[in-house]
Design an enzyme around this catalytic site. Structure first.
Site, PDB file in Angstrom:
ATOM      1  N   GLU A  24      67.301   0.555 -51.960  1.00 38.98           N
ATOM      2  CA  GLU A  24      68.132   1.661 -52.120  1.00 38.98           C
ATOM      3  C   GLU A  24      68.571   1.305 -53.496  1.00 38.98           C
ATOM      4  OE1 GLU A  24      72.263   4.456 -50.834  1.00 38.98           O
ATOM      5  OE2 GLU A  24      72.264   1.991 -51.012  1.00 38.98           O
TER       6      GLU A  24
ATOM      7  N   ASP B  88      70.545  -2.307 -48.631  1.00 42.40           N
ATOM      8  CA  ASP B  88      71.609  -1.357 -49.241  1.00 42.40           C
ATOM      9  C   ASP B  88      72.070  -1.753 -50.468  1.00 42.40           C
ATOM     10  OD1 ASP B  88      73.666   0.711 -48.253  1.00 42.40           O
ATOM     11  OD2 ASP B  88      75.075  -0.879 -48.511  1.00 42.40           O
TER      12      ASP B  88
HETATM   13  C1  NOJ Z   1      74.750   3.168 -48.967  1.00 42.24           C
HETATM   14  C2  NOJ Z   1      74.731   4.020 -47.756  1.00 42.24           C
HETATM   15  O1  NOJ Z   1      73.732   4.926 -47.499  1.00 42.24           O
HETATM   16  C3  NOJ Z   1      76.147   4.334 -47.411  1.00 42.24           C
HETATM   17  O2  NOJ Z   1      76.122   5.480 -46.400  1.00 42.24           O
HETATM   18  C4  NOJ Z   1      77.208   3.490 -47.616  1.00 42.24           C
HETATM   19  O3  NOJ Z   1      78.382   4.223 -47.823  1.00 42.24           O
HETATM   20  C5  NOJ Z   1      77.054   2.756 -49.059  1.00 42.24           C
HETATM   21  N1  NOJ Z   1      75.843   2.305 -49.186  1.00 42.24           N
HETATM   22  C6  NOJ Z   1      77.723   1.503 -48.966  1.00 42.24           C
HETATM   23  O4  NOJ Z   1      77.455   0.618 -47.942  1.00 42.24           O
END
Ligand code: NOJ
Length: 558
Positions: free
Chosen positions: A258, A216
């Site tokens: 991500e 993440d």
């Molecule tokens: C990316 C996640 O996909 C999202 O849903 C989240 O709010 C943020 N990261 C923070 O963790």
């Protein structure tokens, strides 16, 4: 952890590339929010036994890897990305034993499992943060970034509703740093103790059998966090250490990053050619330009984007997606381009979010079966590994009356009827309401009906996925774009241990196309049943409006 084992703070840790099986290159990753997928015990919340019972469904769809969104104990203010215990399973979702059984049964079917590693921040209710705010002497204080008098921020909060990346905490009588919500204080990865924690967390889940992590907020984890003292001298070094640690534990484990941004900024997160950082990175740029191409019916938008992306290094691959369970984030388009996409696919204010995207699901946005197939055909034929969120394979809709991004996180629709086969609980007692409109609610969209209807979208997706998997060159080959006219037509070619070509007409109007290619013996392998191959030398096609055709080289019987 014994002292002679590799640790994240071991500055000399070097990853010997051990990745034997590049399983992530030719498959389909399916994102599941466990609490919204299948409830097995009638409490209105999806759970691991429910998900385990649905493995057969995933297997038949052609899923090769399940990505589990956060299922850890959490106050649930950010759909589970606000974690309070990295070693647990939210009690409503099951027990650790049920988690392990899910992983084992997934593996028995050859399906890999990725879990979300959310270590950019914790919840503010995490015991580390509680200790940190209460006691300035606590070891946990330096897990986070504090300032009595915060400097002018260099970065904006990710969510526009947050005023600043610094929030004052009364208990600590100091400000703490966060890029996301104020209830998600950022962890300081320049602190070796934090890095030890991250490794222990990975170790735990790898021991339970997971095949890797979705990382993440990848770049934000290692970005400078507000203060000079927390500046990370070489952010990539830390990611390489995490990756080295995971690989020591499981040589085939992968990281799916991500990381959104300009391609040149994102590319370094693949590491240096030996697969020493991310193996997969979400292709935010491709998504944006794909929607621009669909909105403008111009192929150029897309081939320019793919040119920009360049090929990832040997051990890396883009993870392509049309939609995920957040907003459709169009921030990498220019303001004008973003406006064009939103006007076409999310014209009303209530459909938009954060001034940068859409909070609708794919099917209501595209609102045309031909366009839906076209978008999926592009997704499945583009270089990279496709990722889909649960429910998009049946064309599920959204519920715009729910807050923000929750609009797309409604329960999976298995059958018709009020709770959609998701749960036996009272439909008013579900974790989130089932979509209720006539067209996209369970009476109109559900797995059971689509399974028995050979013309359904589910059956179409299953055929498309199967065809793609029969030609691994879609995943592993190198892509080139072939010049064609008219400008609505995109033709790309993948070369590897075989050659395939995919031709897409992004316009509503039919198009006759002649493609200059030296590939011999091209034969169709997948099409919309409306378009036709009319000649092979030169390659000529009659494409229907929003039509598509995939071809393989080599002649011989199909
Ligand atoms: C990316 C996640 O996909 C999202 O849903 C989240 O709010 C943020 N990261 C923070 O963790």
């Amino acid at each position: 952890m014994s002292p002679d084992e590799p640790t994240a703070s071991d500055q000399e840790t070097v990853l010997q590339n051990q990745t034997g099986d590049r399983w992530y290159e030719n498959g389909l990753i399916y994102g599941v929010d466990v609490k919204s997928f299948q409830d097995s015990d009638g409490d209105g919340v999806g759970d691991f036994p429910g998900l385990t019972d649905r493995l057969e469904y995933l297997d038949r769809l052609g899923v090769t890897c399940v990505w589990l969104l956060p299922f850890y104990p959490s106050p649930g203010l950010d759909n589970g990305y606000d974690v309070t215990d990295y070693y647990g399973v939210d009690e409503r979702l099951g027990t650790p034993g049920q988690f392990v059984r899910f992983v084992r049964e997934a593996h028995e079917r050859g399906i890999k499992v990725l879990v979300d590693l959310v270590v950019n921040h914790t919840s503010d209710r995490h015991p580390w943060f509680q200790r940190a705010r209460e006691d300035p002497e606590s070891t946990y204080r330096d897990y986070y970034v504090w300032a009595e008098d915060p400097p002018e921020p260099e970065k904006e909060p990710i969510f526009p509703e947050e005023e600043s990346v610094w929030t004052y905490d009364e208990v600590a009588d100091a400000y703490y740093y966060h890029r996301f919500y104020d209830f998600e204080p950022g962890l300081d990865h320049s602190n070796p103790a934090v890095r030890e924690e991250v490794c222990e967390i990975m170790d735990f889940w790898l021991q339970l059998g997971v095949d890797g992590f979705r990382i993440d907020a990848t770049p934000i984890i290692v970005q400078k966090k507000g203060l000079d003292s927390t500046e990370l001298d070489d952010p990539h070094r830390i990611l390489k250490q995490y990756r080295a640690f995971a690989s020591q534990r499981n040589a085939d484990a992968i990281f799916l990053g991500e990381a959104g941004g300009e391609p040149d900024a994102v590319r370094p997160y693949f590491g240096e050619g030996t697969g020493d950082e991310m193996q997969l990175i979400f292709n935010f740029t491709l998504t944006d330009y794909l929607f621009l191409a669909l909105a403008t019916e111009r192929a150029g938008a897309l081939d320019a984007a793919v040119d920009q992306l360049h090929l990832p290094p040997e051990h890396g691959q883009w993870a392509n997606f049309l939609r995920n369970l957040d907003e459709l984030n169009l921030e990498w388009l220019s303001e004008g381009e973003r406006g064009t996409v939103l006007d076409r696919f999310a014209p009303d204010d209530e459909m938009q979010i954060y001034g940068r995207g859409s909070r609708r699901r794919l099917a209501p946005m595209l609102d045309d079966r031909r366009l839906l197939e076209l978008a999926y055909s592009l997704l499945l034929s583009m270089p990279g590994t496709p990722v889909i969120p649960y429910g998009d394979e049946i064309g599920m809709g959204d519920d715009l009356s729910l807050d923000g991004r929750d609009a797309v996180r409604t329960p999976m629709q298995w059958t018709d009827g009020p709770a959609a086969g998701f749960s036996t609980a009272d439909p008013d007692e579900l974790i989130r309401p089932v979509v209720s409109d006539d067209r996209f609610g369970p009476d109109g969209v559900n797995v059971r009906d689509q399974r028995s209807d050979r013309d359904s979208f589910l059956r179409w997706v299953t055929r498309a996925v199967r065809t793609r998997r029969e030609y691994p060159v879609f995943g592993r080959g190198s892509a080139t774009f072939v010049e064609t006219a008219p400008e609505s037509v995109l033709c790309h070619r993948m070369d590897g241990d075989s050659t395939v070509l995919a031709v897409h007409n992004l316009a509503d109007q039919p198009a006759s196309v002649s493609v200059g290619t030296d590939v011999d013996g091209l034969a169709p392998i997948f099409d919309d049943e409306r378009s036709e191959l009319t000649a092979t030398d030169p390659l000529s096609l009659d494409l229907a409006g929003y039509g598509y055709l995939w071809l393989r080289a080599g002649g011989g019987p199909l």
